[in-house]
Design a protein around this motif. Structure first.
Motif, PDB file in Angstrom:
ATOM      1  N   GLY A 121      34.229 -33.041   8.559  1.00  0.00           N
ATOM      2  CA  GLY A 121      33.548 -33.907   7.622  1.00  0.00           C
ATOM      3  C   GLY A 121      32.128 -34.115   8.106  1.00  0.00           C
ATOM      4  N   MET A 122      31.329 -34.774   7.297  1.00  0.00           N
ATOM      5  CA  MET A 122      29.944 -35.031   7.660  1.00  0.00           C
ATOM      6  C   MET A 122      29.657 -36.517   7.540  1.00  0.00           C
ATOM      7  SD  MET A 122      28.130 -31.770   5.868  1.00  0.00           S
ATOM      8  CE  MET A 122      26.747 -31.791   6.982  1.00  0.00           C
ATOM      9  N   LYS A 178      32.387 -29.888   1.582  1.00  0.00           N
ATOM     10  CA  LYS A 178      32.732 -30.750   2.721  1.00  0.00           C
ATOM     11  C   LYS A 178      32.832 -32.211   2.313  1.00  0.00           C
ATOM     12  CE  LYS A 178      31.192 -28.202   6.730  1.00  0.00           C
ATOM     13  NZ  LYS A 178      32.413 -28.157   7.506  1.00  0.00           N
ATOM     14  N   ARG A 179      33.681 -32.935   3.017  1.00  0.00           N
ATOM     15  CA  ARG A 179      33.814 -34.381   2.845  1.00  0.00           C
ATOM     16  C   ARG A 179      32.596 -35.028   3.480  1.00  0.00           C
ATOM     17  NH1 ARG A 179      35.160 -36.778  -0.467  1.00  0.00           N
ATOM     18  NH2 ARG A 179      36.033 -38.788  -0.492  1.00  0.00           N
ATOM     19  N   LYS A 180      31.925 -35.901   2.758  1.00  0.00           N
ATOM     20  CA  LYS A 180      30.706 -36.542   3.227  1.00  0.00           C
ATOM     21  C   LYS A 180      30.901 -38.057   3.237  1.00  0.00           C
ATOM     22  CE  LYS A 180      28.891 -33.985  -0.028  1.00  0.00           C
ATOM     23  NZ  LYS A 180      29.830 -32.872  -0.121  1.00  0.00           N
ATOM     24  N   TYR A 181      30.585 -38.685   4.372  1.00  0.00           N
ATOM     25  CA  TYR A 181      30.688 -40.131   4.531  1.00  0.00           C
ATOM     26  C   TYR A 181      29.282 -40.667   4.760  1.00  0.00           C
ATOM     27  CZ  TYR A 181      35.536 -38.853   5.364  1.00  0.00           C
ATOM     28  OH  TYR A 181      36.797 -38.334   5.251  1.00  0.00           O
ATOM     29  N   ASN A 201      32.527 -35.154  -3.363  1.00  0.00           N
ATOM     30  CA  ASN A 201      33.214 -35.371  -2.082  1.00  0.00           C
ATOM     31  C   ASN A 201      32.467 -36.327  -1.160  1.00  0.00           C
ATOM     32  OD1 ASN A 201      35.352 -33.585  -2.728  1.00  0.00           O
ATOM     33  ND2 ASN A 201      34.013 -31.866  -2.258  1.00  0.00           N
ATOM     34  N   SER A 202      31.770 -37.307  -1.737  1.00  0.00           N
ATOM     35  CA  SER A 202      31.023 -38.292  -0.952  1.00  0.00           C
ATOM     36  C   SER A 202      31.677 -39.659  -1.053  1.00  0.00           C
ATOM     37  CB  SER A 202      29.580 -38.403  -1.456  1.00  0.00           C
ATOM     38  OG  SER A 202      28.872 -37.207  -1.264  1.00  0.00           O
ATOM     39  N   SER A 203      31.718 -40.364   0.077  1.00  0.00           N
ATOM     40  CA  SER A 203      32.268 -41.717   0.131  1.00  0.00           C
ATOM     41  C   SER A 203      31.305 -42.621   0.874  1.00  0.00           C
ATOM     42  CB  SER A 203      33.604 -41.737   0.877  1.00  0.00           C
ATOM     43  OG  SER A 203      34.540 -40.904   0.263  1.00  0.00           O
ATOM     44  N   LEU A 204      31.135 -43.831   0.365  1.00  0.00           N
ATOM     45  CA  LEU A 204      30.306 -44.829   1.021  1.00  0.00           C
ATOM     46  C   LEU A 204      31.147 -45.563   2.054  1.00  0.00           C
ATOM     47  CD1 LEU A 204      27.465 -46.050   0.869  1.00  0.00           C
ATOM     48  CD2 LEU A 204      28.352 -47.681  -0.803  1.00  0.00           C
ATOM     49  N   LEU A 224      33.485 -35.057  12.863  1.00  0.00           N
ATOM     50  CA  LEU A 224      32.628 -35.746  11.909  1.00  0.00           C
ATOM     51  C   LEU A 224      31.206 -35.435  12.369  1.00  0.00           C
ATOM     52  CD1 LEU A 224      34.582 -39.107  11.870  1.00  0.00           C
ATOM     53  CD2 LEU A 224      34.442 -37.466   9.968  1.00  0.00           C
ATOM     54  N   VAL A 225      30.528 -34.542  11.652  1.00  0.00           N
ATOM     55  CA  VAL A 225      29.243 -34.004  12.077  1.00  0.00           C
ATOM     56  C   VAL A 225      28.114 -34.833  11.480  1.00  0.00           C
ATOM     57  CG1 VAL A 225      27.732 -31.985  12.039  1.00  0.00           C
ATOM     58  CG2 VAL A 225      30.208 -31.689  12.286  1.00  0.00           C
ATOM     59  N   VAL A 226      27.199 -35.262  12.347  1.00  0.00           N
ATOM     60  CA  VAL A 226      26.018 -36.004  11.910  1.00  0.00           C
ATOM     61  C   VAL A 226      24.818 -35.075  12.009  1.00  0.00           C
ATOM     62  CG1 VAL A 226      24.607 -38.078  12.215  1.00  0.00           C
ATOM     63  CG2 VAL A 226      27.003 -38.089  12.952  1.00  0.00           C
ATOM     64  N   LEU A 227      24.119 -34.879  10.894  1.00  0.00           N
ATOM     65  CA  LEU A 227      22.872 -34.114  10.866  1.00  0.00           C
ATOM     66  C   LEU A 227      21.737 -35.097  10.579  1.00  0.00           C
ATOM     67  CD1 LEU A 227      24.009 -31.123   8.614  1.00  0.00           C
ATOM     68  CD2 LEU A 227      23.912 -31.187  11.100  1.00  0.00           C
ATOM     69  N   GLY A 228      20.637 -34.981  11.325  1.00  0.00           N
ATOM     70  CA  GLY A 228      19.540 -35.923  11.103  1.00  0.00           C
ATOM     71  C   GLY A 228      20.020 -37.338  11.337  1.00  0.00           C
TER      72      GLY A 228
END
Length: 196
Positions: A57-58, A88-91, A105-108, A128-132
């Motif tokens: 996930g991201m 991808k699942r995005k948080y 596929n985005s969740s707050l 759970l990958v963090v970019l930037g």
């Protein structure tokens, strides 16, 4: 249990601000946007592509989420990244956004980012990958939630700009180098595991 993996482009002096483009993040009058582009090569593309292909996930802060959504969700040139990022699942950690979020596929994440990510780590498998997302990274580091840093360390100094680790903050802990991959342009992709 999931792992938080931070993936960042940084300069030798620790600047992470606006590696991708001139107008990416000009906060504070930052004049060097796009500094990472001259260093792109096949080695870096393969390493980042491998990471993107893994089942993960991201995690995003608001600013990075909005920038990624505005650009990547609309690319139709057949690049390999758009389909992966859309799927991808995005948080998203944000104090200002309200759901539903526009990118599939985005969740707050509700409430405090560190608390929400700690709960998320307990409930998921994989990375759970963090970019930037510098502010998010620093808050997760302060809370001891970052498990791995993959840093593409570029052979230049800028002398100004937002740094990955802010000056004057508490120590984030000890790291162990688990892999170092040099590129043809002098970038070193270094992967560190948090050990304390």
């Amino acid at each position: 249990m999931g792992k938080v993996v931070v993936v960042e482009n940084v300069t030798l002096d620790g600047v992470m601000q606006a590696p991708g483009g001139a107008d990416e993040d000009a906060r504070g009058g930052f004049p060097y946007g796009g500094w990472a582009h001259p260093y792109a090569d096949r080695v870096m593309a393969e390493a980042m592509g491998k990471g993107m292909s893994e089942d993960s996930g991201m995690l995003f802060g608001r600013r990075t989420y909005e920038q990624f959504h505005a650009f990547w969700s609309k690319q139709t040139d057949g690049n390999p990244y758009t389909e992966v990022l859309n799927r991808k699942r995005k948080y998203v950690a944000s104090r200002t956004l309200a759901g539903p979020l526009p990118w599939e596929n985005s969740s707050l994440l509700p409430g405090d980012a560190a608390d929400a990510v700690a709960a998320l780590k307990r409930g998921v498998e994989g990375d759970l990958v963090v970019l930037g997302s510098g502010e998010l990274v620093r808050s997760l580091a302060r809370a001891g939630l970052v498990d791995v840093y993959t840093l593409s360390i570029h052979p230049l100094t800028l002398g100004t700009g937002t740094k990955l680790f802010a000056e004057g903050e508490q120590a984030y802990g000890t790291l162990e180098l688990v892999e170092a991959l040099p590129t043809t342009t002098g970038v070193i992709i270094a992967t560190y595991r948090s050990i304390a």
